[in-house]
Motif scaffolding. Sequence first.
Motif, PDB file in Angstrom:
ATOM      1  N   GLU A 230       0.986  -1.160   0.067  1.00 36.44           N
ATOM      2  CA  GLU A 230      -0.033   0.359  -0.221  1.00 36.44           C
ATOM      3  C   GLU A 230       1.048   1.423  -0.066  1.00 36.44           C
ATOM      4  O   GLU A 230       1.801   1.118   0.573  1.00 36.44           O
ATOM      5  CB  GLU A 230      -0.474  -0.245   1.237  1.00 36.44           C
ATOM      6  CG  GLU A 230      -0.422   0.206   2.393  1.00 36.44           C
ATOM      7  CD  GLU A 230      -1.156   0.040   3.338  1.00 36.44           C
ATOM      8  OE1 GLU A 230      -2.618  -0.592   3.218  1.00 36.44           O
ATOM      9  OE2 GLU A 230      -0.687  -0.196   4.881  1.00 36.44           O
ATOM     10  N   GLY A 231       0.234   2.054  -0.059  1.00 33.39           N
ATOM     11  CA  GLY A 231       0.704   3.745  -0.364  1.00 33.39           C
ATOM     12  C   GLY A 231       1.828   4.201   1.204  1.00 33.39           C
ATOM     13  O   GLY A 231       1.101   3.940   2.318  1.00 33.39           O
ATOM     14  N   MET A 232       2.939   4.833   1.137  1.00 36.04           N
ATOM     15  CA  MET A 232       3.561   5.191   1.846  1.00 36.04           C
ATOM     16  C   MET A 232       3.476   6.789   2.072  1.00 36.04           C
ATOM     17  O   MET A 232       4.269   7.077   0.348  1.00 36.04           O
ATOM     18  CB  MET A 232       4.867   4.170   1.940  1.00 36.04           C
ATOM     19  CG  MET A 232       4.828   2.723   2.174  1.00 36.04           C
ATOM     20  SD  MET A 232       4.497   2.747   3.715  1.00 36.04           S
ATOM     21  CE  MET A 232       3.509   1.126   3.791  1.00 36.04           C
ATOM     22  N   VAL A 233       3.782   6.948   3.022  1.00 29.80           N
ATOM     23  CA  VAL A 233       4.320   9.058   2.695  1.00 29.80           C
ATOM     24  C   VAL A 233       5.828   9.164   3.443  1.00 29.80           C
ATOM     25  O   VAL A 233       6.130   8.179   4.044  1.00 29.80           O
ATOM     26  CB  VAL A 233       2.725   9.791   3.915  1.00 29.80           C
ATOM     27  CG1 VAL A 233       1.510   9.464   2.609  1.00 29.80           C
ATOM     28  CG2 VAL A 233       3.084   8.698   4.902  1.00 29.80           C
ATOM     29  N   LEU A 234       5.555   9.890   2.981  1.00 32.20           N
ATOM     30  CA  LEU A 234       7.090  10.624   4.377  1.00 32.20           C
ATOM     31  C   LEU A 234       6.911  10.531   5.941  1.00 32.20           C
ATOM     32  O   LEU A 234       5.541  10.827   5.849  1.00 32.20           O
ATOM     33  CB  LEU A 234       7.508  11.921   3.703  1.00 32.20           C
ATOM     34  CG  LEU A 234       8.694  12.689   4.597  1.00 32.20           C
ATOM     35  CD1 LEU A 234       9.737  12.201   4.205  1.00 32.20           C
ATOM     36  CD2 LEU A 234       8.940  14.211   4.037  1.00 32.20           C
ATOM     37  N   GLY A 235       7.374   9.867   7.051  1.00 37.17           N
ATOM     38  CA  GLY A 235       7.887  10.088   7.820  1.00 37.17           C
ATOM     39  C   GLY A 235       6.387   9.204   8.568  1.00 37.17           C
ATOM     40  O   GLY A 235       6.768   9.033   9.671  1.00 37.17           O
ATOM     41  N   VAL A 247      11.898   4.537  10.604  1.00 34.35           N
ATOM     42  CA  VAL A 247      11.066   6.088   9.688  1.00 34.35           C
ATOM     43  C   VAL A 247      11.481   6.633   8.346  1.00 34.35           C
ATOM     44  O   VAL A 247      12.826   6.923   7.946  1.00 34.35           O
ATOM     45  CB  VAL A 247      11.231   6.743  11.015  1.00 34.35           C
ATOM     46  CG1 VAL A 247      11.183   8.546  10.739  1.00 34.35           C
ATOM     47  CG2 VAL A 247      11.051   6.424  11.934  1.00 34.35           C
ATOM     48  N   PHE A 248      10.534   7.172   7.728  1.00 34.00           N
ATOM     49  CA  PHE A 248      10.585   7.009   5.924  1.00 34.00           C
ATOM     50  C   PHE A 248      10.906   8.800   5.957  1.00 34.00           C
ATOM     51  O   PHE A 248      10.205   9.121   6.106  1.00 34.00           O
ATOM     52  CB  PHE A 248       9.904   6.296   5.390  1.00 34.00           C
ATOM     53  CG  PHE A 248       9.020   4.804   5.044  1.00 34.00           C
ATOM     54  CD1 PHE A 248      10.655   4.168   4.751  1.00 34.00           C
ATOM     55  CD2 PHE A 248       8.780   3.912   4.764  1.00 34.00           C
ATOM     56  CE1 PHE A 248      10.807   2.998   5.045  1.00 34.00           C
ATOM     57  CE2 PHE A 248       7.989   3.672   4.113  1.00 34.00           C
ATOM     58  CZ  PHE A 248       9.353   2.015   4.182  1.00 34.00           C
ATOM     59  N   LEU A 249      12.661   8.510   4.680  1.00 38.15           N
ATOM     60  CA  LEU A 249      12.480   9.825   4.963  1.00 38.15           C
ATOM     61  C   LEU A 249      13.072  10.148   3.514  1.00 38.15           C
ATOM     62  O   LEU A 249      12.033   8.969   2.693  1.00 38.15           O
ATOM     63  CB  LEU A 249      14.211  10.254   5.455  1.00 38.15           C
ATOM     64  CG  LEU A 249      14.569  10.018   6.846  1.00 38.15           C
ATOM     65  CD1 LEU A 249      15.925  10.008   7.227  1.00 38.15           C
ATOM     66  CD2 LEU A 249      13.395  10.611   8.236  1.00 38.15           C
ATOM     67  N   ALA A 250      13.199  11.068   3.274  1.00 40.67           N
ATOM     68  CA  ALA A 250      13.326  11.964   1.973  1.00 40.67           C
ATOM     69  C   ALA A 250      12.487  10.260   0.385  1.00 40.67           C
ATOM     70  O   ALA A 250      12.690  10.682  -0.497  1.00 40.67           O
ATOM     71  CB  ALA A 250      13.886  13.234   1.317  1.00 40.67           C
ATOM     72  N   ASP A 251      13.768   9.534   0.458  1.00 42.13           N
ATOM     73  CA  ASP A 251      13.850   8.796  -0.751  1.00 42.13           C
ATOM     74  C   ASP A 251      13.476   7.460  -0.065  1.00 42.13           C
ATOM     75  O   ASP A 251      13.455   6.082  -0.853  1.00 42.13           O
ATOM     76  CB  ASP A 251      15.479   8.235  -0.865  1.00 42.13           C
ATOM     77  CG  ASP A 251      16.787   9.648  -1.159  1.00 42.13           C
ATOM     78  OD1 ASP A 251      15.881  10.727  -1.749  1.00 42.13           O
ATOM     79  OD2 ASP A 251      17.797   9.065  -1.697  1.00 42.13           O
TER      80      ASP A 251
END
Length: 289
Positions: A230-235, A247-251
């Motif tokens: 499913e879709g992932m967002v920044l943060g 924690v997902f960062l910019a890339d």
Amino acid sequence: MTDRALVVVRAGALTTVQDQGRPGHAHLGVPRSGALDGPAAALVNRLVGNPPGAAVLETTINGCSLRPRSAVTVAVGGAPCPVTVEGRPVPWGAPVRVPAGALLDIGTVVSGVRGYVAVSGGVAVDPVLGSRSTDLLSGLGPAPLTDGTVLPLGTPRAPHARVDAAPQPAPPAELVLRVTPGPRDDWFTPAALHAFTSRTYRVSPASNRIGLRTEGPTLERARPGELPSEGMVLGAVQVPPDGRPVVFLADHPTTGGYPVIAVVRPQDLPAAAQAAPGIPVRFVGSRRQ
């Protein structure tokens, strides 16, 4: 050949070109990318008179060395570090004039992780999907810098007034990340949810521009199996099978199949860019908005 260029003498551990990124392409599988510490990148641009979106260099840990082919104004910010021109110390966090052919050296950080180098006129590599940012996950944008790389520079624009100095926040001694629960917090046991916001983690050395990985308590799932992607967002705070939050960062990838226990507030992510391996990390919970 134009003399508005910058020669990379020492590329350092990881130096990339970054601007404000390429948001709006997640449906194509393209991450946002851009400077991890956006406020630091915008500030060094302001110091040299560039617009906020001009491309800068993002360094990692041990900086880089550069030689401009023409006189330029530069500013170094983000993680504090020594800066020299032809071996002579010059101010960090302030505009500095570098003569043509002089060696600008950005040294190893004193604290934090990532430094930002703005040059008057900005780094003028060709944009891809509207951005000059290097994306380590998708491979879009210019490759990470190597020794001998020559970077074209833009022409300074007068309307953007330069400032002489500006305060910069110190890198965190403890990273506090405010989070909103969900969307998959129901995949974890009550004990895991309590541990997530009450226990202390540490930044893992395996962290990178894609995600800040943590070491510490493992979070137990309340249900087996895996989610469809499913879709992932920044943060997004994704929890892989080892139970330790990332924690997902910019890339970050635009989709993923591991459950997301919470999402970090955008205002807290620049500090994550400067969180050195080993420093404490706390997730502070809030109610769903």
